[in-house]
Design an enzyme around this catalytic site. Structure first.
Site, PDB file in Angstrom:
ATOM      1  CG  ASP A   1      -1.769   0.853   0.995  1.00 30.63           C
ATOM      2  OD1 ASP A   1      -1.679   2.266   0.955  1.00 30.63           O
ATOM      3  OD2 ASP A   1      -2.863   1.652   1.956  1.00 30.63           O
TER       4      ASP A   1
ATOM      5  CG  ASN B   1     -11.760   9.735 -22.119  1.00 29.89           C
ATOM      6  OD1 ASN B   1     -11.924   9.061 -20.844  1.00 29.89           O
ATOM      7  ND2 ASN B   1     -11.541  10.841 -22.552  1.00 29.89           N
TER       8      ASN B   1
ATOM      9  CE1 TYR C   1      -7.957  10.326 -11.471  1.00 30.84           C
ATOM     10  CE2 TYR C   1      -8.483  11.365 -13.833  1.00 30.84           C
ATOM     11  CZ  TYR C   1      -8.081  10.459 -12.521  1.00 30.84           C
ATOM     12  OH  TYR C   1      -7.313   9.330 -13.947  1.00 30.84           O
TER      13      TYR C   1
ATOM     14  CE  LYS D   1      -4.240  11.102 -12.235  1.00 31.70           C
ATOM     15  NZ  LYS D   1      -3.336  10.066 -11.805  1.00 31.70           N
TER      16      LYS D   1
ATOM     17  CD  GLN E   1     -22.486  13.597 -22.439  1.00 31.31           C
ATOM     18  OE1 GLN E   1     -23.458  13.274 -23.103  1.00 31.31           O
ATOM     19  NE2 GLN E   1     -22.406  12.051 -22.033  1.00 31.31           N
TER      20      GLN E   1
ATOM     21  CB  ALA F   1      -7.569  15.136 -20.492  1.00 27.28           C
ATOM     22  CB  CYS F   2      -9.341  14.775 -15.378  1.00 29.00           C
ATOM     23  SG  CYS F   2     -10.664  13.818 -16.183  1.00 29.00           S
TER      24      CYS F   2
HETATM   25  P1  NAD Z   1      -6.707   1.170 -12.348  1.00 26.09           P
HETATM   26  O1  NAD Z   1      -7.174   1.873 -11.497  1.00 26.09           O
HETATM   27  O2  NAD Z   1      -6.825   0.236 -14.007  1.00 26.09           O
HETATM   28  O3  NAD Z   1      -5.305   1.614 -12.066  1.00 26.09           O
HETATM   29  C1  NAD Z   1      -5.146   2.093 -11.075  1.00 26.09           C
HETATM   30  C2  NAD Z   1      -3.730   1.161 -10.001  1.00 26.09           C
HETATM   31  O4  NAD Z   1      -3.643   1.875  -9.042  1.00 26.09           O
HETATM   32  C3  NAD Z   1      -4.878  -0.320  -9.702  1.00 26.09           C
HETATM   33  O5  NAD Z   1      -4.357  -1.173  -9.396  1.00 26.09           O
HETATM   34  C4  NAD Z   1      -4.041   0.655  -7.839  1.00 26.09           C
HETATM   35  O6  NAD Z   1      -5.165  -1.051  -7.145  1.00 26.09           O
HETATM   36  C5  NAD Z   1      -3.471   0.719  -7.713  1.00 26.09           C
HETATM   37  N1  NAD Z   1      -3.510   1.913  -6.435  1.00 26.09           N
HETATM   38  C6  NAD Z   1      -4.473   2.544  -6.194  1.00 26.09           C
HETATM   39  N2  NAD Z   1      -4.129   2.934  -4.853  1.00 26.09           N
HETATM   40  C7  NAD Z   1      -3.529   1.933  -4.421  1.00 26.09           C
HETATM   41  C8  NAD Z   1      -2.102   2.010  -3.490  1.00 26.09           C
HETATM   42  N3  NAD Z   1      -2.289   3.207  -2.561  1.00 26.09           N
HETATM   43  N4  NAD Z   1      -0.618   1.389  -3.680  1.00 26.09           N
HETATM   44  C9  NAD Z   1      -0.549   1.008  -4.350  1.00 26.09           C
HETATM   45  N5  NAD Z   1      -1.625   0.832  -5.059  1.00 26.09           N
HETATM   46  C10 NAD Z   1      -2.809   1.418  -5.412  1.00 26.09           C
HETATM   47  O7  NAD Z   1      -6.024   3.157 -13.573  1.00 26.09           O
HETATM   48  P2  NAD Z   1      -5.983   2.704 -15.016  1.00 26.09           P
HETATM   49  O8  NAD Z   1      -6.781   3.150 -15.789  1.00 26.09           O
HETATM   50  O9  NAD Z   1      -4.810   2.092 -15.072  1.00 26.09           O
HETATM   51  O10 NAD Z   1      -4.921   4.222 -14.660  1.00 26.09           O
HETATM   52  C11 NAD Z   1      -3.944   4.394 -14.495  1.00 26.09           C
HETATM   53  C12 NAD Z   1      -2.791   5.534 -14.622  1.00 26.09           C
HETATM   54  O11 NAD Z   1      -4.096   6.774 -15.374  1.00 26.09           O
HETATM   55  C13 NAD Z   1      -3.981   6.303 -12.588  1.00 26.09           C
HETATM   56  O12 NAD Z   1      -3.137   7.095 -11.969  1.00 26.09           O
HETATM   57  C14 NAD Z   1      -4.967   7.038 -13.527  1.00 26.09           C
HETATM   58  O13 NAD Z   1      -5.060   8.243 -12.892  1.00 26.09           O
HETATM   59  C15 NAD Z   1      -3.823   7.799 -15.057  1.00 26.09           C
HETATM   60  N6  NAD Z   1      -5.167   7.770 -16.232  1.00 26.09           N
HETATM   61  C16 NAD Z   1      -5.929   6.728 -16.786  1.00 26.09           C
HETATM   62  C17 NAD Z   1      -6.221   7.266 -17.649  1.00 26.09           C
HETATM   63  C18 NAD Z   1      -7.450   6.062 -17.798  1.00 26.09           C
HETATM   64  O14 NAD Z   1      -7.886   6.447 -19.224  1.00 26.09           O
HETATM   65  N7  NAD Z   1      -7.554   4.751 -17.628  1.00 26.09           N
HETATM   66  C19 NAD Z   1      -7.054   8.648 -17.908  1.00 26.09           C
HETATM   67  C20 NAD Z   1      -6.069   9.458 -17.503  1.00 26.09           C
HETATM   68  C21 NAD Z   1      -5.229   9.346 -16.471  1.00 26.09           C
END
Ligand code: NAD
Length: 337
Positions: A50, A189, A160, A164, A230, A130-131
């Site tokens: 964690d 996305n 969120y 970021k 949207q 992008a957020c």
């Molecule tokens: P996801 O939720 O599948 O992966 C994030 C991972 O982080 C999860 O497996 C979760 O268990 C882990 N995690 C959360 N808290 C934790 C902690 N305290 N310790 C250890 N691990 C922890 O999300 P994703 O879609 O793979 O996104 C990956 C990254 O990209 C994120 O930072 C997200 O904000 C960013 N992002 C994703 C998107 C998208 O479209 N998927 C868009 C913009 C930004």
């Protein structure tokens, strides 16, 4: 052999990055609260930790042999979800505390390890979003502005997005004050196989694929969040991974958009999914559902200029891979009962 650490390696993008890095010959350690849900990890080592705790961040970064270091760290770990998770307001405190703690811990731990060893060898990738872009630039669904330079004066539409933006700045601050090499991208996305598709944290392409796949062949009705007018763009996972690797191997720090410029309305996303599934159905609009900004599209001028990268896959092609994968997930869930 080069070594990479993937934080959030049990999640969607992180687990794909682990595969890519293994294909490239890296030794890879993955860290997450959980193992990947949809396939076995191919990481050489996977630690369940964690990262909200400093001890876990240090444990993630340390290697058993003195003098060894990670060449790359990919920081994807975050408290994350689709509109139903991040835009309702109900999870704001958790999202901000959890994700900011992870970024604070990992950067401070690396800075201290560097001071102890007297070396600075590990480069960090940070996945922003992008957020972070100001809400007022994304009111017109036909004409949203998401150029990198438009981020300030800041006014993201969600906590969120604020977290970021804070964490982007945190990575740049540790680069400035502790010389930690960094690269920062703003993802737009990302979608594809092995992304969350049910349970409340799924994003719109996966949610729509699931709703359509669950319809009988004869059709029926699906619920759409908002009025469907949207706009958004969606980038297929393999292209996101390729752009990220190019960014990490370049000298460009960003922040830079990684996204597609094929902007569609949510209604068009539903049309394409219906065509792929060969199903016709009616739509019910849930107008009070959380939807985020009115319009959003990636602007790729900067990444084209700096890295020569651009999206290539059409939304229809990426969605057909995703639709097939989600349909199979539903079928295997049904078989398991
Ligand atoms: P996801 O939720 O599948 O992966 C994030 C991972 O982080 C999860 O497996 C979760 O268990 C882990 N995690 C959360 N808290 C934790 C902690 N305290 N310790 C250890 N691990 C922890 O999300 P994703 O879609 O793979 O996104 C990956 C990254 O990209 C994120 O930072 C997200 O904000 C960013 N992002 C994703 C998107 C998208 O479209 N998927 C868009 C913009 C930004």
């Amino acid at each position: 052999m080069k070594r990479a650490l993937v934080l959030g390696a049990g999640g969607f993008i992180g687990s794909h990055m682990v595969k890519r890095l293994k294909d490239e010959g890296f030794w890879v350690r993955g860290v997450d609260l959980k193992y990947p849900e949809y396939s076995e990890t191919v990481a050489d080592e996977f630690l369940i930790l964690d990262l909200r705790h400093r001890k876990s961040a240090i444990q993630s970064l340390e290697l058993p042999v003195q003098g060894q270091h990670f060449d790359h760290v990919y920081q994807y770990a975050a408290d994350m979800g689709g509109a139903g998770y991040i835009f309702t307001g109900e999870n704001d405190a958790d999202v901000m505390f959890n994700s900011a703690s992870i970024n604070l811990n990992i950067l401070q731990s690396q800075a201290e390890l560097n001071l102890q060893s007297g070396t600075i060898s590990t480069k960090f990738f940070y996945s922003s979003s992008a957020c972070i872009y100001p809400e007022q630039n994304q009111m017109d669904p036909e004409n949203p502005h998401c150029e990198e330079a438009s981020a300030y004066p800041a006014n993201p539409d969600s906590e969120y997005g604020w977290e970021k933006l804070f964490s982007e700045r945190l990575f740049f601050a540790y680069n400035r004050n502790y010389q930690i090499p960094i690269a920062v991208a703003r993802f737009h996305n990302i979608f594809g196989p092995e992304g969350t598709w049910d349970g409340g944290k799924e994003k719109s392409p996966a949610a729509i694929c699931r709703k359509v796949a669950n319809l009988p062949e004869s059709g029926g009705e699906i619920e759409i969040w908002g009025d469907g007018k949207q706009t958004r763009s969606f980038l297929f996972i393999d292209e996101c991974i390729e752009a990220t690797r190019r960014l990490m191997d370049s000298d460009f720090q960003g922040p830079v958009n990684i996204g597609s410029e094929e902007m569609v309305t949510i209604n068009e996303l539903v049309d394409i999914t219906g065509r792929i599934a060969k199903k016709s159905f009616s739509r019910k609009y849930k107008l009070d559902a959380p939807t985020g900004v009115r319009g959003r599209n990636s602007s790729n001028d900067l990444i084209r200029e700096k890295l020569g990268w651009d999206f290539q896959m059409t939304l229809e092609e990426g969605l057909s891979h995703t639709y097939r994968w989600i349909s199979n997930q539903i079928k295997s869930q049904e078989l398991r009962g």
